[in-house]
Write an enzyme that holds these catalytic residues in place. Sequence first.
Site, PDB file in Angstrom:
ATOM      1  N   LYS A  74      -1.848  -2.501   4.724  1.00 19.94           N
ATOM      2  CA  LYS A  74      -1.638  -3.338   3.540  1.00 19.94           C
ATOM      3  C   LYS A  74      -0.149  -3.603   3.284  1.00 19.94           C
ATOM      4  O   LYS A  74       0.251  -4.749   3.074  1.00 19.94           O
ATOM      5  CB  LYS A  74      -2.284  -2.677   2.321  1.00 19.94           C
ATOM      6  CG  LYS A  74      -2.091  -3.404   1.000  1.00 19.94           C
ATOM      7  CD  LYS A  74      -3.036  -2.901  -0.056  1.00 19.94           C
ATOM      8  CE  LYS A  74      -3.126  -1.404  -0.122  1.00 19.94           C
ATOM      9  NZ  LYS A  74      -1.814  -0.764  -0.432  1.00 19.94           N
ATOM     10  N   THR A  76       2.275  -3.286   5.445  1.00 18.26           N
ATOM     11  CA  THR A  76       2.752  -4.056   6.596  1.00 18.26           C
ATOM     12  C   THR A  76       2.455  -5.543   6.412  1.00 18.26           C
ATOM     13  O   THR A  76       3.304  -6.403   6.687  1.00 18.26           O
ATOM     14  CB  THR A  76       2.086  -3.536   7.887  1.00 18.26           C
ATOM     15  OG1 THR A  76       2.370  -2.143   8.027  1.00 18.26           O
ATOM     16  CG2 THR A  76       2.591  -4.271   9.109  1.00 18.26           C
ATOM     17  N   ARG A  97       5.966  -0.668  -3.792  1.00 18.07           N
ATOM     18  CA  ARG A  97       6.229   0.607  -4.461  1.00 18.07           C
ATOM     19  C   ARG A  97       7.130   1.496  -3.603  1.00 18.07           C
ATOM     20  O   ARG A  97       7.215   1.326  -2.398  1.00 18.07           O
ATOM     21  CB  ARG A  97       4.908   1.328  -4.722  1.00 18.07           C
ATOM     22  CG  ARG A  97       3.981   0.612  -5.681  1.00 18.07           C
ATOM     23  CD  ARG A  97       2.608   1.261  -5.720  1.00 18.07           C
ATOM     24  NE  ARG A  97       1.961   1.202  -4.409  1.00 18.07           N
ATOM     25  CZ  ARG A  97       0.970   1.991  -4.028  1.00 18.07           C
ATOM     26  NH1 ARG A  97       0.502   2.916  -4.843  1.00 18.07           N
ATOM     27  NH2 ARG A  97       0.427   1.853  -2.835  1.00 18.07           N
ATOM     28  N   LYS A 108       0.492  10.665   5.361  1.00 14.25           N
ATOM     29  CA  LYS A 108       0.895   9.345   5.819  1.00 14.25           C
ATOM     30  C   LYS A 108       2.152   9.349   6.686  1.00 14.25           C
ATOM     31  O   LYS A 108       2.262   8.573   7.626  1.00 14.25           O
ATOM     32  CB  LYS A 108       1.114   8.417   4.615  1.00 14.25           C
ATOM     33  CG  LYS A 108      -0.159   8.130   3.846  1.00 14.25           C
ATOM     34  CD  LYS A 108       0.096   7.361   2.573  1.00 14.25           C
ATOM     35  CE  LYS A 108       0.483   5.932   2.875  1.00 14.25           C
ATOM     36  NZ  LYS A 108       0.579   5.122   1.631  1.00 14.25           N
ATOM     37  N   ALA A 276      -2.687   4.739  -6.781  1.00 13.43           N
ATOM     38  CA  ALA A 276      -3.785   3.964  -7.368  1.00 13.43           C
ATOM     39  C   ALA A 276      -5.048   4.791  -7.534  1.00 13.43           C
ATOM     40  O   ALA A 276      -5.933   4.405  -8.297  1.00 13.43           O
ATOM     41  CB  ALA A 276      -4.092   2.740  -6.518  1.00 13.43           C
ATOM     42  N   PHE A 304      -4.139   1.270  -2.264  1.00 18.98           N
ATOM     43  CA  PHE A 304      -5.454   1.540  -1.686  1.00 18.98           C
ATOM     44  C   PHE A 304      -6.343   0.294  -1.672  1.00 18.98           C
ATOM     45  O   PHE A 304      -5.839  -0.823  -1.572  1.00 18.98           O
ATOM     46  CB  PHE A 304      -6.119   2.718  -2.397  1.00 18.98           C
ATOM     47  CG  PHE A 304      -5.389   4.017  -2.211  1.00 18.98           C
ATOM     48  CD1 PHE A 304      -5.079   4.486  -0.938  1.00 18.98           C
ATOM     49  CD2 PHE A 304      -4.983   4.776  -3.295  1.00 18.98           C
ATOM     50  CE1 PHE A 304      -4.401   5.678  -0.746  1.00 18.98           C
ATOM     51  CE2 PHE A 304      -4.294   5.975  -3.114  1.00 18.98           C
ATOM     52  CZ  PHE A 304      -4.011   6.423  -1.841  1.00 18.98           C
ATOM     53  N   PHE A 384      -5.151  -5.646  15.940  1.00 15.66           N
ATOM     54  CA  PHE A 384      -4.899  -4.527  16.841  1.00 15.66           C
ATOM     55  C   PHE A 384      -5.167  -5.011  18.263  1.00 15.66           C
ATOM     56  O   PHE A 384      -6.018  -5.889  18.483  1.00 15.66           O
ATOM     57  CB  PHE A 384      -5.812  -3.335  16.519  1.00 15.66           C
ATOM     58  CG  PHE A 384      -5.308  -2.458  15.401  1.00 15.66           C
ATOM     59  CD1 PHE A 384      -4.860  -1.175  15.658  1.00 15.66           C
ATOM     60  CD2 PHE A 384      -5.280  -2.917  14.097  1.00 15.66           C
ATOM     61  CE1 PHE A 384      -4.400  -0.358  14.633  1.00 15.66           C
ATOM     62  CE2 PHE A 384      -4.824  -2.116  13.061  1.00 15.66           C
ATOM     63  CZ  PHE A 384      -4.379  -0.824  13.336  1.00 15.66           C
ATOM     64  N   TRP A 412       2.546  -7.335  12.888  1.00 18.02           N
ATOM     65  CA  TRP A 412       2.979  -6.005  13.317  1.00 18.02           C
ATOM     66  C   TRP A 412       3.724  -6.098  14.647  1.00 18.02           C
ATOM     67  O   TRP A 412       4.780  -5.481  14.826  1.00 18.02           O
ATOM     68  CB  TRP A 412       1.768  -5.071  13.447  1.00 18.02           C
ATOM     69  CG  TRP A 412       2.130  -3.665  13.832  1.00 18.02           C
ATOM     70  CD1 TRP A 412       2.547  -2.655  13.010  1.00 18.02           C
ATOM     71  CD2 TRP A 412       2.118  -3.117  15.162  1.00 18.02           C
ATOM     72  NE1 TRP A 412       2.788  -1.515  13.738  1.00 18.02           N
ATOM     73  CE2 TRP A 412       2.531  -1.769  15.059  1.00 18.02           C
ATOM     74  CE3 TRP A 412       1.783  -3.623  16.413  1.00 18.02           C
ATOM     75  CZ2 TRP A 412       2.628  -0.939  16.164  1.00 18.02           C
ATOM     76  CZ3 TRP A 412       1.889  -2.800  17.521  1.00 18.02           C
ATOM     77  CH2 TRP A 412       2.309  -1.458  17.391  1.00 18.02           C
TER      78      TRP A 412
END
Length: 559
Positions: A74, A76, A97, A108, A276, A304, A384, A412
Amino acid sequence: MGAVPSDIEIARAARKQPIFEIGAKLGIPAESLVPYGHDKAKISPDFIAAQKGRPDGKLILVTAINPTPAGEGKTTTTVGLGDGLNRIGKRAIICVREPSLGPCFGVKGGAAGGGYAQVVPMEDINLHFTGDFHAITAAHNLLSAMVDNHIYWGNALDLDLRRITWKRVMDMNDRALRQIVGPLGGVSNGFARETGFDITVASEIMAILCLATDLKDLEARLGAIIVGYRRDRTPVFARDLKADGAMAVLLKDAMQPNLVQTLENNPAFVHGGPFANIAHGCNSVVATRTALKLADYVVTEAGFGADLGAEKFFDIKCRKAGLSPSAAVIVATVRALKMNGGVAKPDLSQENVEALRAGCVNLGRHIENLQKFGVPVVVAINHFSSDTEAEVAAVKAYAAALGVEAILCRHWADGSAGIEDLARRVAQIAEDGTARFKPLYADDLSLFSKIEKVAREIYRAGEVTAERAVLAQLRSFEEQGYGHLPVCIAKTQYSFSTNPDLLGAPSGHVVPVREVRLSAGAGFVVAITGEIRTMPGLPRSPSAERIRLNAEGHVEGLF
């Protein structure tokens, strides 16, 4: 194309521009920036105040399906979309954030985007950055110290030691501190009582910092914090302890938004960081509002999945700050949708269109939910290398059947060049002006009815349960004049239900509300459901085991 280097290798190789040059792109003069080194700065409150008369740009929300171990991306995608909008000639700012040290060293490992869609300096952003979280921790614990100090010196406010609600915080996952007894050691140390710690991002002060509009509003909100209750059940506020002024002093610099840049030298505001699942999950109002005055497009994220972050973004942040988003992007990956369809993580690289279609119900539920807020939706398929043409086509077809376009994004690996299609579509939707934003519920609904509304319409629960004491507490909040506040539901991020293992799109489940807390300064009521904790624990093998300095003194292990 060769293998993409690790996130931290890409970030370390970034050709950053001096932060004054990034500010100049937005029309921020050098004297209005407070530099923290060469590549990050805070924006002065005088400059922010001077922008009030300018028109607002378009606000774009990036949210996601429920997170899975397969990864969604998200942040990214938020960064990539901001870069993509700038690439197609739009003036765009990213608002995200600040990461918490808890998840950085827990699960993470970092949260500044990924691949060629990152904000930098990546190590600084993920670690101490400009000290905002430390200031929040200090302000929170100052109030904690003043509560105990007031009791020690005679308790003139008649605080009931059994009803002190204000705990302490630290920005780290530490389950051992969830519930403690202190102070101990005899008369000179005070009166023993049960208390505990929350993680800093769950502090009401974090929420206050992210919802306050200026320093005056900040101090008023700090003063409105309820630290506990007297024996007659009347509340004791931080202002009663005369703590609000000193707390505001500690937070003075933290209130200023942080300016950094993306890998492509586009401006990004990184400010505030409530979770969140246990808080409202959005960056600061002051950063978002400032960005809207300085750009044509502001791309922001909510934490999230959309059942948590997007709902709170709409029902708390937008309601309280008067924001009206023009579009919403739901991030999904083929891998995560297959996991929702029952595929185990080791098998996600194998094509499985049938499982993918089954897992798309999670995406479909989020699309339907966001449409209830009157905001147009587009789906970003975060690519991906293992995705097959048939799988991507299946996601696009599923979304199309719901009247929504799904667009494949390769940011990405390719940066802004890989997300141009999404950027053009988002810009088109925003310029069409079809958004008719409205919150899910009205202010005058009862607090429990607001909880039920979210649980039934967003989580698709069949029932909301609460002990008699919880219902009595909600009625007490209403009698004190807080019934008009929105609700902030603390729930697992992994499922629409309160059971983290229930993937897909469950319905008819029970949402048990086990505790409610009044955040009078922040301006919402927290309803804690299921097994959610406001102080997380570290996993069996935390990321901290793999984070270290290499021989050159560079950080390794953040990702």
